[in-house]
Design an enzyme around this catalytic site. Structure first.
Site, short mmCIF file in Angstrom:
data_model
loop_
_atom_site.label_atom_id
_atom_site.label_comp_id
_atom_site.label_asym_id
_atom_site.label_seq_id
_atom_site.Cartn_x
_atom_site.Cartn_y
_atom_site.Cartn_z
N LYS A 275 1.91 -5.12 -10.04
CA LYS A 275 2.31 -4.67 -8.69
C LYS A 275 2.15 -5.82 -7.70
O LYS A 275 1.46 -6.81 -7.98
CB LYS A 275 1.43 -3.49 -8.27
CG LYS A 275 -0.05 -3.84 -8.15
CD LYS A 275 -0.92 -2.62 -7.92
CE LYS A 275 -2.39 -3.01 -7.87
NZ LYS A 275 -3.28 -1.82 -7.79
N TYR B 69 -6.59 -24.61 18.65
CA TYR B 69 -6.56 -23.67 19.78
C TYR B 69 -7.95 -23.27 20.25
O TYR B 69 -8.83 -22.96 19.43
CB TYR B 69 -5.83 -22.39 19.39
CG TYR B 69 -4.33 -22.52 19.29
CD1 TYR B 69 -3.59 -23.07 20.34
CD2 TYR B 69 -3.66 -22.07 18.17
CE1 TYR B 69 -2.20 -23.17 20.26
CE2 TYR B 69 -2.27 -22.15 18.07
CZ TYR B 69 -1.55 -22.70 19.12
OH TYR B 69 -0.20 -22.79 19.03
C1 LIG Z 1 -4.26 -2.05 -8.78
C2 LIG Z 1 -4.67 -1.02 -9.75
C3 LIG Z 1 -5.26 -1.40 -10.98
C4 LIG Z 1 -5.71 -2.81 -11.28
O1 LIG Z 1 -6.97 -3.01 -10.67
P1 LIG Z 1 -7.76 -4.39 -10.91
O2 LIG Z 1 -9.06 -4.18 -10.24
O3 LIG Z 1 -6.94 -5.44 -10.25
O4 LIG Z 1 -7.84 -4.59 -12.37
C5 LIG Z 1 -5.48 -0.43 -11.93
N1 LIG Z 1 -5.13 0.86 -11.68
C6 LIG Z 1 -4.61 1.26 -10.51
C7 LIG Z 1 -4.27 2.68 -10.30
C8 LIG Z 1 -4.36 0.35 -9.50
O5 LIG Z 1 -3.86 0.74 -8.33
#
Ligand SMILES: *Cc1c(COP(=O)(O)O)cnc(C)c1O
Length: 377
Positions: free
Chosen positions: A33, A258
């Site tokens: 993702k 800044y």
């Molecule tokens: C993002 C996510 C993961 C992965 O989590 P990590 O801590 O990056 O391994 C697994 N399951 C779900 C439902 C997620 O949203």
């Protein structure tokens, strides 16, 4: 090199996935993702598959369809589907879709397509998933839909609250509640192919949470879920580099960037780095994070990180020149700061540091095999 780029080592992703699968003894769902946590969706997916990932995991339908369009034909789960998403397209593409509610199932039935559906149970996170009082109705509707040919319930799953804190009792409670949910689903006649609960930290730290599949995101990319928690070595896949745009001498008492939030205590020389918060560099790391110049020379950020640029202190070092390579973060084994270092400087987690980087930076892929290519981030 270009003025600034994200360099992704695909061999690292491949090796991390392979190492995690071997260490956990469990099939891996490689989570891609958010553009592969900033590493590139398709490239990360291919590297994960090459490392042996059985499944790919994404949040949205669009991400799943992009994987299919990119040629991936293996099992994919999309777990966050909204009313305006084209759930029929996902089902038609053979993507497993998550359902949280009876209403979700009704909507899947309306597509008229035979779906692969994974039921998500809320075991305490209080985010997505079916709340416990609703499980019975969900399982009944799920089984009825199997019997009328609407779908196959392929999975039952949940998500941890605090898996990177293995001593928290919530982990035990969630796992117990999850097992009860799975038992109840089976009693309702469901026979899912995969039961899964663990993300990276769960998979690495809690063997009892591994079930049939572990959903590995951050660890695939070589980052620890929290500093120091991984029992196995991981290799960071992302390196962010830029070239020094300017060097200049600064006299004692001169304010920098800044609002002059840093004032030179002594004569020094600074270098200008041509990336900023528009590119995803966290502004909260102003005056706090370091970069490496020359494979290891540490240069602290001075003053405020701006939209397009920031200033680092090179302590009068005369050998640092315009065009030299600056490493913002990468593999700390190579003497450069890590994404975790930046996360701590900015008051966040490494997940946010790597997923937000982008903006005007290009992405370049390397591999131990030596092939590399460029694309726009
Ligand atoms: C993002 C996510 C993961 C992965 O989590 P990590 O801590 O990056 O391994 C697994 N399951 C779900 C439902 C997620 O949203």
């Amino acid at each position: 090199m270009t003025r600034a780029e994200i360099v992704v080592d695909l061999a690292a992703i491949r090796d991390n996935v392979r190492t995690i699968a071997a260490f956990t003894g469990t099939p891996v769902m490689h989570v891609v993702k958010a553009n592969g946590y900033g590493h590139g969706l398709l490239e990360s997916a291919r590297a994960g598959r090459a490392g042996g990932a059985t499944w790919l995991g994404v949040a949205g339908v669009e991400e799943a369809l992009a994987l299919r369009a990119g040629g991936d034909s293996g099992p994919i789960l999309a777990w966050l589907i909204t009313a305006s998403d084209d759930v029929a397209a996902a089902i038609g593409a053979g993507v497993d879709v998550a359902a949280y509610t009876v209403a979700d199932l009704d909507r899947i039935a309306e597509t008229g397509l035979t779906a692969r559906v994974q039921l998500k149970l809320d075991t305490g996170l209080t985010r997505g998933g079916a709340s416990r009082p609703d499980w019975t109705a969900l399982f009944e509707r799920a089984r009825a839909g199997e019997l009328d040919g609407s779908w196959k319930i392929t999975g039952i799953w949940s998500h941890f609250v605090a898996s990177e804190e293995p001593d928290e009792t919530i982990n035990d409670e969630q796992e117990k509640v999850f097992r009860e949910g799975v038992d109840e689903a089976r009693a309702a006649g469901l026979a899912p192919e995969v039961i899964h609960l663990a993300n990276s930290a769960g998979a690495l730290l809690r063997p009892s949470s591994r079930f049939d599949l572990v959903r590995i995101g951050i660890a695939s990319y070589g980052l620890e879920p929290a500093r120091g928690v991984s029992p196995i070595p991981l290799r960071p896949a992302m390196r962010v580099v830029a070239e020094v745009a300017l060097v200049k001498d600064v006299p004692a008492g001169q304010g920098v960037s800044y609002n002059h939030r840093w004032v030179a205590p002594a004569d020094t020389r600074v270098a200008l780095v041509p990336v900023g918060y528009a590119d995803g560099i966290p502004r909260a790391a102003s005056n706090r994070a370091d970069v490496a110049i020359y494979g290891g020379y540490r240069a602290p950020i001075r003053g405020t990180i701006c939209m397009d640029q920031f200033v680092v202190d090179v302590f009068g070092e005369p050998t640092i020149l315009v065009g030299d390579e600056v490493v913002l973060w990468g593999d700390p084994e190579q003497g450069v700061p890590s994404a975790q270092d930046w996360a701590e400087a900015a008051g966040t987690i490494s997940y946010e540091v790597v997923t937000r980087i982008g903006g005007r930076l290009s992405r370049r892929y390397e591999d131990l095999g030596g092939d590399s290519r460029e694309e726009l981030a």
